[in-house]
Scaffold this active site. Sequence first.
Site, PDB file in Angstrom:
ATOM      1  N   LYS A 215       0.833  -1.215   0.000  1.00 19.91           N
ATOM      2  CA  LYS A 215       0.000   0.000   0.000  1.00 19.91           C
ATOM      3  C   LYS A 215       0.864   1.260   0.000  1.00 19.91           C
ATOM      4  O   LYS A 215       2.045   1.230   0.358  1.00 19.91           O
ATOM      5  CB  LYS A 215      -1.001  -0.044   1.149  1.00 19.91           C
ATOM      6  CG  LYS A 215      -2.085  -1.082   0.847  1.00 19.91           C
ATOM      7  CD  LYS A 215      -3.195  -1.163   1.838  1.00 19.91           C
ATOM      8  CE  LYS A 215      -4.196  -2.237   1.345  1.00 19.91           C
ATOM      9  NZ  LYS A 215      -5.185  -2.614   2.341  1.00 19.91           N
ATOM     10  N   ARG A 254      -2.690 -10.208   5.267  1.00 19.25           N
ATOM     11  CA  ARG A 254      -3.069 -10.419   3.854  1.00 19.25           C
ATOM     12  C   ARG A 254      -1.986  -9.808   2.979  1.00 19.25           C
ATOM     13  O   ARG A 254      -1.761  -8.602   3.040  1.00 19.25           O
ATOM     14  CB  ARG A 254      -4.416  -9.739   3.606  1.00 19.25           C
ATOM     15  CG  ARG A 254      -4.929  -9.850   2.170  1.00 19.25           C
ATOM     16  CD  ARG A 254      -6.236  -9.085   2.014  1.00 19.25           C
ATOM     17  NE  ARG A 254      -6.746  -9.175   0.663  1.00 19.25           N
ATOM     18  CZ  ARG A 254      -6.336  -8.414  -0.350  1.00 19.25           C
ATOM     19  NH1 ARG A 254      -5.412  -7.485  -0.154  1.00 19.25           N
ATOM     20  NH2 ARG A 254      -6.863  -8.552  -1.544  1.00 19.25           N
TER      21      ARG A 254
HETATM   22  N1  PMM Z   1      -7.063  -4.569   0.826  1.00 18.86           N
HETATM   23  C1  PMM Z   1      -7.357  -4.702  -0.483  1.00 18.86           C
HETATM   24  C2  PMM Z   1      -8.313  -5.654  -0.922  1.00 18.86           C
HETATM   25  N2  PMM Z   1      -8.930  -6.465  -0.036  1.00 18.86           N
HETATM   26  N3  PMM Z   1      -9.256  -7.183   2.182  1.00 18.86           N
HETATM   27  C3  PMM Z   1      -8.988  -7.064   3.480  1.00 18.86           C
HETATM   28  N4  PMM Z   1      -9.621  -7.856   4.377  1.00 18.86           N
HETATM   29  N5  PMM Z   1      -8.091  -6.145   3.964  1.00 18.86           N
HETATM   30  C4  PMM Z   1      -7.426  -5.298   3.126  1.00 18.86           C
HETATM   31  O1  PMM Z   1      -6.635  -4.456   3.612  1.00 18.86           O
HETATM   32  C5  PMM Z   1      -7.691  -5.380   1.724  1.00 18.86           C
HETATM   33  C6  PMM Z   1      -8.632  -6.353   1.287  1.00 18.86           C
HETATM   34  C7  PMM Z   1      -6.663  -3.829  -1.485  1.00 18.86           C
HETATM   35  O2  PMM Z   1      -5.476  -4.415  -1.955  1.00 18.86           O
HETATM   36  P1  PMM Z   1      -5.370  -5.210  -3.365  1.00 18.86           P
HETATM   37  O3  PMM Z   1      -6.065  -4.363  -4.399  1.00 18.86           O
HETATM   38  O4  PMM Z   1      -3.932  -5.336  -3.674  1.00 18.86           O
HETATM   39  O5  PMM Z   1      -6.006  -6.529  -3.223  1.00 18.86           O
END
Ligand code: PMM
Length: 297
Positions: A215, A254
């Site tokens: 991020k 994650r």
């Molecule tokens: N961040 C993203 C997508 N899904 N789910 C949870 N539970 N927590 C998060 O911080 C989160 C998520 C965004 O990141 P990506 O686009 O790289 O998947």
Amino acid sequence: MTRPPAARPLVMGVLNVTPDSFSDGGQWLDPDDAITHARTLVDLGADIVDVGGESTRPGAERVDLAEELDRTIPVVAALAEAGITVSIDTMRAAVASRAVEAGAAYINDVSGGLADPDMAAVAAAAGTDVILMHWRGHSRTMQERISYRDVTGEVVDELTQRAAEFINAGCAPERIVLDPGLGFAKTFAHNWHLIATLPALMALGHRVIVGTSRKGFLGAVGRPEGHPRPPTERDVATAVTSAYLADLGVWAVRVHDVRSTVDALDVSEAVREARRRAEAPDHGGGPQRDPKAWVDR
Ligand code: PMM
């Protein structure tokens, strides 16, 4: 190589089946590539693979339901069939429901049930674990909703309300996992503050998962303004946060790059293990002598 059972947070590996996610968009759109990548994530130590069919990066447009189903359900079904523990990253109750039918073990709703009024009932009927993330609006508008007097207090209060809605709908409290939602209607400073004050969220008694991976706030740290690291060069920074979060006692992290986070979690667990030994009363405070232990520098 089979890894010993984890004495550390679980690792949720990210599998975005989208053309436009901020760090891996377009890479795993082909279902065969997605399945191969998921197997690699598991081989590297991922405990759960999080399949998402809608990008949630700031400014992203919504994908329609049919497209989200097409992207995710065949992949979820193939992974579940292969014995991989799958989570479905969706804000739509219909997608969650179909994914659970296809074998998903977790529902990961970044809106914490706010985007779809049917999500709580679907999660209750599914009887799976459900991750409720702190969220204040869809990607197009979320950056306009960054207004907090006390970011930790407000995130804790808003997630308490989200959990209550799901419990009222029939979800068992122990099935609910909370997530502070780093990067979702948060400034970089808010993200750091939420990590530093995470014990306030953990005190609610639910398991906690955190997503720092790649991020923007990790890209900016230690760099001159306007010259962030690009997303794919944020994996070391991500792994450092994973180790710190492990020390706080989170249930899961994650991440996109599973290898670096698993290394970091193993090292942080080794330090905690040595700390437990050092503090054990029957131990004299020193390292235990184990003839089979590796001897090297
Ligand atoms: N961040 C993203 C997508 N899904 N789910 C949870 N539970 N927590 C998060 O911080 C989160 C998520 C965004 O990141 P990506 O686009 O790289 O998947």
